[in-house]
Structures are given as C-alpha cells and as structure tokens.
Design an enzyme around this catalytic site. Structure first.
Site, PDB file in Angstrom:
ATOM      1  CG  ASP A 131      -0.667 -19.859   0.237  1.00  0.00           C
ATOM      2  OD1 ASP A 131       0.257 -19.480   1.173  1.00  0.00           O
ATOM      3  OD2 ASP A 131      -0.520 -20.344  -0.710  1.00  0.00           O
ATOM      4  CE  LYS A 177       2.071 -17.387  -1.908  1.00  0.00           C
ATOM      5  NZ  LYS A 177       1.703 -18.710  -1.843  1.00  0.00           N
ATOM      6  CG  ASP A 191     -11.181  -7.489   7.030  1.00  0.00           C
ATOM      7  OD1 ASP A 191     -10.735  -6.921   7.717  1.00  0.00           O
ATOM      8  OD2 ASP A 191     -11.526  -6.970   5.805  1.00  0.00           O
ATOM      9  CG  ASP A 201      -6.523  -4.672   4.742  1.00  0.00           C
ATOM     10  OD1 ASP A 201      -7.359  -4.575   5.622  1.00  0.00           O
ATOM     11  OD2 ASP A 201      -6.484  -3.979   3.646  1.00  0.00           O
ATOM     12  CE1 TYR A 222      -3.131  -2.751   0.117  1.00  0.00           C
ATOM     13  CE2 TYR A 222      -3.726  -2.370   2.600  1.00  0.00           C
ATOM     14  CZ  TYR A 222      -3.796  -3.081   1.456  1.00  0.00           C
ATOM     15  OH  TYR A 222      -4.751  -4.302   1.659  1.00  0.00           O
TER      16      TYR A 222
END
Length: 357
Positions: free
Chosen positions: A222, A189, A250, A246, A138
C-alpha cells in the site's frame, strides 16, 4: 540466415489487431537486418474458439506450442464469456504449464507521451517490475462449499514455496544488478500476512547476501502505491507477488501515460519451454474493430521477445523506432494522438527502414 519460429495467438478483442501490427513490424525488422527471419504460425485459440468447442484451446495445446522458440500473445477476455474461464482456459495454463515464473514488465515514459504525474517526464520514470508468475495468490487452490446457502464459503489459498520465492528473488536481484542503478525494492505485506509474506521477507534477506553490489529496500504494497505516485525517481527495479505486482504494474502503466504502451514478458529463465510475450492492455472490446488500438505495447513486447531470442540489434532498432514515432506525435487517441493503428504501424515500418543503427 537465422530463423526464429514464433507461435502467434492473437485471441480476443483488439488482440488480432495489435498482433497483426506486430507481425508487420517483425517482418520489416527481418528485411532491414537481412540475415534473420521471424516465422509466425497463427493459432485461432480464444473466446471464439471456446464458443465453438467448449474449450479455450485444444487439450494438446501445450504440446503444439512446445516446439516454438517463443509465443506472441494478443489479449484474452470477452464480455459474453466469464473471465475466469478465459484466463484459466488459455493464458494461465500456458504460463503455469511452461513454468514461466518470471513476469517482467518494464515501464517508462516514452517521448511525446505525457504522464498524469506532475513535473515528471522522459527519464524520470524508468522501472522494471518483476512479478512472481507461478504461485502466490493465483495458485488456483481453494474452493466453495454450501453453494447458495447462507453459510456458503469460498476460499482462495495463496501458496508461497521456498523454491518459488527464492527463484523469483534471485531473478529480480540479477536483473537489478544488470541495470545502471543496481537498486531493488522488495514489495511485501508482512505486517498483515504473517506467514507467506514473512517467509517472502526472510528469503529476500537471504538472497540479498549473494548480491552485495545491489542496494535494496522493502516496502509494504500500500505504501508502494504512494511512493510510485509521489516519488517515482526513487524506484528502479521492483519484485512483488503475483497479485501485488499485477496491480502495481497496471498503476505503473497508467502513470507512464497509458496501458496501451505497457509490455509484458512471461519468462522461463531456464529456457526449458518457450516464453510468452504479451501487451498488458487486455482485450478492450470497447474499441475493438475501430482501428484505434494502440500497438506500441505490442511493439515493446516484441522487443522483449527479440532480446530473449538473442536478437539485441533488432530489439534496439525496434525501440529506437518506437521513440522516433512517439516523439513525432504519431500516436493513437489513448495517448492524446489522432493516428490509427495502421498509421502508427506504417510510421514504425518507415522508421525501421530509415534507421542507420
């Protein structure tokens, strides 16, 4: 009498409703404590401000906020204003302008709230997710070329700096060290992203040497979603990039029962600027004005703010009231209750006044 000056930005959707509820609870805490006051100054910035002025906040918005001890933020986003305008016009300029590089999102199952996970209850899911909040995916770097043509290109550049990664790793290890289990999971990752994420892994290993009492492991993002769902008891503190955390936070809120109970702190650990505290449920225009917005995330967010301000007694009293109210079944429809925002807030105030702690 201690006075904390707080900038309140209710902004969009249900933001004004939940911030009003939070302001009422803060006032009750101040009266119950007797020697502390929380003075809220309200700013009308947000999507309605944008429609009138063409900007989400004034050009000198950060200068206006800088003198405050903390920022209490509602939600940003409107169905008739593009999301990239609302986000980059208000929330992100505050986070980046005040270098609030540590986004801290605690998650736990509150009493009376049912997790969608099978055979998981209070105490089985108690996490803190630390999100790098200043760079990564971001960062805002990239662009578009050849617009409208078949060869149009859009780039979004993820930026990882040694300074940025080191400081968030150190923050996460310190936080893990302060918690009873002293356990940290570093999310990565690096199997597919072989530059920034490999550096992320290497710096994690370097910083870990400073914290020999912290047990840590590394997990691909993942695979982390699977672990959060199938083995939540194995997790305590998590650190991840701006994008990965982020998404994971959630998921964490949903696994705890509702995004309506999930809080956030955007922290400047060096305390050069005010830190910002916000629920993560978003503007929720589908229920705006119906009086059923869940204020619990805003209360929990306020508890984070009080801890940051050094008001630990008030923070503990606030969270004890949240537990009592939820356990009594006084909850909004998103978590299976029938109460309104106002009824939950009134119950919270009564619990605060009735507290002996």
């Amino acid at each position: 009498m201690r006075t904390h000056n707080i900038a309140a930005i209710p902004a969009d959707g249900i933001g004004p409703e939940v911030i009003e509820a939070g302001a009422g609870v803060l006032a009750a805490l101040a009266r119950r404590n007797g020697n502390v006051d929380y003075k809220l100054t309200f700013f009308d910035w947000g999507s309605d401000y944008y429609k009138k002025h063409g900007v989400m906040m004034p050009a000198d918005g950060l200068e206006q906020l800088k003198p405050f001890d903390a920022i209490y933020f509602g939600a940003v986003g409107a169905p008739d204003v593009p999301d990239h305008i609302t986000l980059w016009g208000l929330r992100l300029p505050i986070c980046q302008g005040f270098d609030q590089y540590a986004n801290v999102r605690p998650t736990k199952i509150l009493p009376g709230i049912t997790s969608p996970l099978r055979n998981v209850g209070v105490g089985d899911l108690d996490w803190v997710i630390v999100r790098e909040n200043s760079e990564g995916e971001y960062s805002g770097h990239g662009g578009r070329a050849h617009r409208g043509l078949p060869e149009e290109v859009g780039t979004e550049v993820a930026i990882f700096t040694r300074v940025g990664v080191t400081r968030i790793m150190r923050y996460a290890f310190r936080l893990a060290q302060s918690r009873p289990r002293k356990l940290l999971t570093v999310v990565t990752k690096s199997n597919a992203q072989r530059f920034g994420m490999v550096m992320w892994d290497e710096i994690a290993s370097e910083v870990a040497q400073e914290f020999p009492d912290v047990t840590w492991d590394k997990m691909l993002v993942d695979a982390m979603t699977v672990r959060m769902t199938l083995n939540p008891q194995s997790i305590d503190t998590i650190v991840a990039t701006n994008l990965h955390a982020d998404i994971l936070s959630d998921l964490a809120g949903a696994l705890a029962g509702s995004l309506g109970v999930a809080p956030t702190a955007n922290i400047d650990p060096e305390r050069r600027f005010p830190s910002m505290f916000e629920p993560i449920h978003g503007s929720a225009f589908d229920i705006t004005g119906k009086g059923i917005a869940n204020p619990v995330a805003t209360f929990w967010t306020a508890a984070q703010m009080l801890d940051h301000l050094g008001e630990h007694e008030c923070s503990q009293r606030l969270m004890a009231a949240v537990d009592r109210v939820c356990e009594a079944g006084i909850m909004t429809p998103d978590v299976g209750g029938t109460a309104t925002t106002k009824e939950v807030t009134e119950a919270m105030i009564q619990a605060i006044y009735g507290s002996n702690t």
